[in-house]
Design a protein around this motif. Structure first.
Motif, PDB file in Angstrom:
ATOM      1  N   THR A   3      -0.940 -27.045  80.486  1.00 16.63           N
ATOM      2  CA  THR A   3       0.324 -27.765  80.423  1.00 16.63           C
ATOM      3  C   THR A   3       0.394 -28.545  79.119  1.00 16.63           C
ATOM      4  OG1 THR A   3      -0.649 -29.651  81.575  1.00 16.63           O
ATOM      5  CG2 THR A   3       0.487 -27.995  82.926  1.00 16.63           C
ATOM      6  N   ASN A  28       3.649 -30.045  76.015  1.00 12.73           N
ATOM      7  CA  ASN A  28       5.068 -30.212  75.736  1.00 12.73           C
ATOM      8  C   ASN A  28       5.770 -28.867  75.810  1.00 12.73           C
ATOM      9  OD1 ASN A  28       4.474 -28.847  73.370  1.00 12.73           O
ATOM     10  ND2 ASN A  28       4.418 -30.694  72.127  1.00 12.73           N
ATOM     11  N   LEU A  29       6.965 -28.779  75.306  1.00 10.00           N
ATOM     12  CA  LEU A  29       7.718 -27.532  75.362  1.00 10.00           C
ATOM     13  C   LEU A  29       7.026 -26.398  74.623  1.00 10.00           C
ATOM     14  CD1 LEU A  29      11.376 -28.807  74.887  1.00 10.00           C
ATOM     15  CD2 LEU A  29      10.373 -27.809  76.951  1.00 10.00           C
ATOM     16  N   GLY A  30       6.130 -26.740  73.715  1.00 14.64           N
ATOM     17  CA  GLY A  30       5.405 -25.696  73.005  1.00 14.64           C
ATOM     18  C   GLY A  30       5.430 -25.819  71.504  1.00 14.64           C
ATOM     19  N   TRP A  50       6.248 -22.858  66.881  1.00 15.02           N
ATOM     20  CA  TRP A  50       5.829 -22.991  68.269  1.00 15.02           C
ATOM     21  C   TRP A  50       4.373 -22.565  68.415  1.00 15.02           C
ATOM     22  CZ3 TRP A  50       9.344 -24.310  72.358  1.00 15.02           C
ATOM     23  CH2 TRP A  50      10.639 -24.604  71.900  1.00 15.02           C
ATOM     24  N   ASP A  56       8.323 -15.719  72.098  1.00 18.63           N
ATOM     25  CA  ASP A  56       8.867 -16.957  72.673  1.00 18.63           C
ATOM     26  C   ASP A  56      10.368 -17.110  72.493  1.00 18.63           C
ATOM     27  OD1 ASP A  56       8.216 -18.990  74.350  1.00 18.63           O
ATOM     28  OD2 ASP A  56       7.590 -20.398  72.806  1.00 18.63           O
ATOM     29  N   TYR A  58      13.663 -18.739  77.227  1.00 14.52           N
ATOM     30  CA  TYR A  58      13.520 -20.097  77.747  1.00 14.52           C
ATOM     31  C   TYR A  58      14.812 -20.590  78.389  1.00 14.52           C
ATOM     32  CZ  TYR A  58      15.579 -20.598  73.123  1.00 14.52           C
ATOM     33  OH  TYR A  58      16.381 -20.430  72.022  1.00 14.52           O
ATOM     34  N   GLN A  73       5.806 -18.165  76.360  1.00 13.54           N
ATOM     35  CA  GLN A  73       5.100 -19.254  77.030  1.00 13.54           C
ATOM     36  C   GLN A  73       5.609 -19.378  78.452  1.00 13.54           C
ATOM     37  OE1 GLN A  73       4.803 -22.926  74.842  1.00 13.54           O
ATOM     38  NE2 GLN A  73       4.537 -24.158  76.693  1.00 13.54           N
ATOM     39  N   GLN A  74       4.703 -19.672  79.370  1.00 13.83           N
ATOM     40  CA  GLN A  74       5.101 -19.880  80.760  1.00 13.83           C
ATOM     41  C   GLN A  74       5.760 -21.249  80.907  1.00 13.83           C
ATOM     42  OE1 GLN A  74       1.049 -18.279  82.441  1.00 13.83           O
ATOM     43  NE2 GLN A  74       2.478 -18.405  84.152  1.00 13.83           N
ATOM     44  N   ARG A  75       7.013 -21.238  81.291  1.00 15.77           N
ATOM     45  CA  ARG A  75       7.735 -22.497  81.512  1.00 15.77           C
ATOM     46  C   ARG A  75       8.337 -22.481  82.923  1.00 15.77           C
ATOM     47  NH1 ARG A  75       9.143 -21.153  76.102  1.00 15.77           N
ATOM     48  NH2 ARG A  75       8.173 -22.557  74.583  1.00 15.77           N
ATOM     49  N   ALA A  76       9.597 -22.102  83.041  1.00 19.36           N
ATOM     50  CA  ALA A  76      10.262 -22.109  84.348  1.00 19.36           C
ATOM     51  C   ALA A  76      10.106 -20.746  85.017  1.00 19.36           C
ATOM     52  CB  ALA A  76      11.738 -22.447  84.171  1.00 19.36           C
ATOM     53  N   GLY A 103      -1.340 -20.216  79.517  1.00 21.15           N
ATOM     54  CA  GLY A 103       0.075 -20.602  79.520  1.00 21.15           C
ATOM     55  C   GLY A 103       0.952 -19.630  78.748  1.00 21.15           C
TER      56      GLY A 103
END
Length: 333
Positions: A33, A35-37, A78, A237, A240, A284-287, A321
């Motif tokens: 985990t 920040n946003l990346g 990023w 990336d 998002y 990147q794994q986010r939502a 991630g």
């Protein structure tokens, strides 16, 4: 007759057929985990090392924080980008070891951002690299090409051998003094709006540049039909926001279908004259809901595989991630 793509997929990837199942598998694991990346969204420049070569990447923090319509996420570097650039340009990357890429390959990238890092790392190994994004990216992208023009980067040994045979001159392919020049002069930036522009015109940007550099004449072998497609399509990336998913997937599919769609071949079956376009999507794994939306949309247009940990290495394997998938366009229904 062997199928190099099938061999590549069998040894490197897990076939993905269900979006909900894949999303559950990937997002139920512990992941890094942060920040946003961003690498450092406040710095005017950041230093990055790829395959032992040091790059200085200029950014635009003020643009990132602006209210520009159409987004500003490409204004800074990023975290996934250096990792992906390292992996995709490595001499041990399976795309090279399975002979799916060579120094004759033409590569396109969607949503390249300002860094030019993937282009800088990979361009010395291929014939041409076409980077695409919105117009606001162009100035800093160009500045990063210029700032890193002197960074040496040798192509893979196999590429040197192919280049010597294809061009009939080993001096050009092995001269260390020529490599920095090639890394810049065989990179083209052009704008591409995923909703408005026509992907079939993309390769014309490269041809126009080649014509201007050669005095208006580009030699083409007699009888060669026009190839508007690419050997490899990259995206690092770009996923998002759910609103971007449909136009992004549609653009990927339209570019990939400039070449034959992929169909596993039977023994003895004739192969298409040109290799299908291989699409690599890193993110990147986010939502999880955004990822699942992307994958569901993608499976309608593509066969999908997720690359295995032993292929990706420590920088991109599961748990970091980050995710890397291989896409091959389906026959259009």
């Amino acid at each position: 007759m062997h199928d190099p793509i099938a061999q590549f997929l069998a040894s490197t990837s897990e076939h993905v057929t269900d979006a909900e199942e894949e999303a559950f598998l990937l997002f139920s694991q512990d992941i890094s985990t942060g920040n946003l990346g961003f690498v450092d969204s406040h710095a005017a420049s950041v230093d990055v090392t790829i395959r032992g070569n040091e790059y200085t990447i200029h950014q635009s923090p003020s643009l990132l924080s602006s209210s520009r319509a159409g987004g500003t996420t490409g204004a800074v570097l990023w975290k996934i980008t250096p990792r992906f650039a390292e992996w995709i340009s490595s001499t041990t990357n399976p795309l090279w070891t399975h002979c799916l890429l060579s120094c004759a390959s033409v590569v396109a990238e969607l949503g390249c951002g300002i860094s030019a890092l993937v282009a800088l790392a990979m361009a010395p190994s291929v014939q041409h690299y076409l980077a695409t994004d919105q117009e606001y990216v162009r100035r800093v992208f160009r500045a990063n090409l210029d700032a890193n023009a002197s960074v040496p980067s040798a192509p893979p040994a196999s590429c040197k051998q192919i280049s010597s045979k294809a061009k009939g001159s080993s001096r050009k392919s092995t001269s260390k003094h020529k490599q920095p020049t090639k890394a810049v002069t065989n990179i083209t930036f052009t704008t591409l709006d995923w909703e408005l522009d026509q992907p079939e015109l993309l390769k014309g940007c490269i041809e126009s540049k080649s014509e201007s550099e050669s005095g208006g004449h580009v030699h083409e072998d007699e009888g060669d039909e026009e190839d508007r497609g690419f050997d490899l399509l990259l995206s690092c990336d770009c996923i998002y926001n759910e609103a971007l998913v449909a136009p992004f997937v549609r653009t990927c599919a339209e570019i990939c279908r400039l070449r034959p769609a992929y169909a596993p071949s039977d023994e003895g079956a004739s192969q298409p004259r040109r290799q299908p376009t291989i699409c690599i999507v890193a993110q990147q794994q986010r939502a999880p809901e955004v990822f699942e939306t992307w994958l569901r949309e993608t499976l309608r247009e593509f066969h999908v595989w997720r690359l295995k940990d032993d292929v990706l290495g420590d920088g991109l394997k599961l748990g970091t991630g980050y995710l890397v998938h291989v896409l091959l366009a389906r026959e259009k229904s």
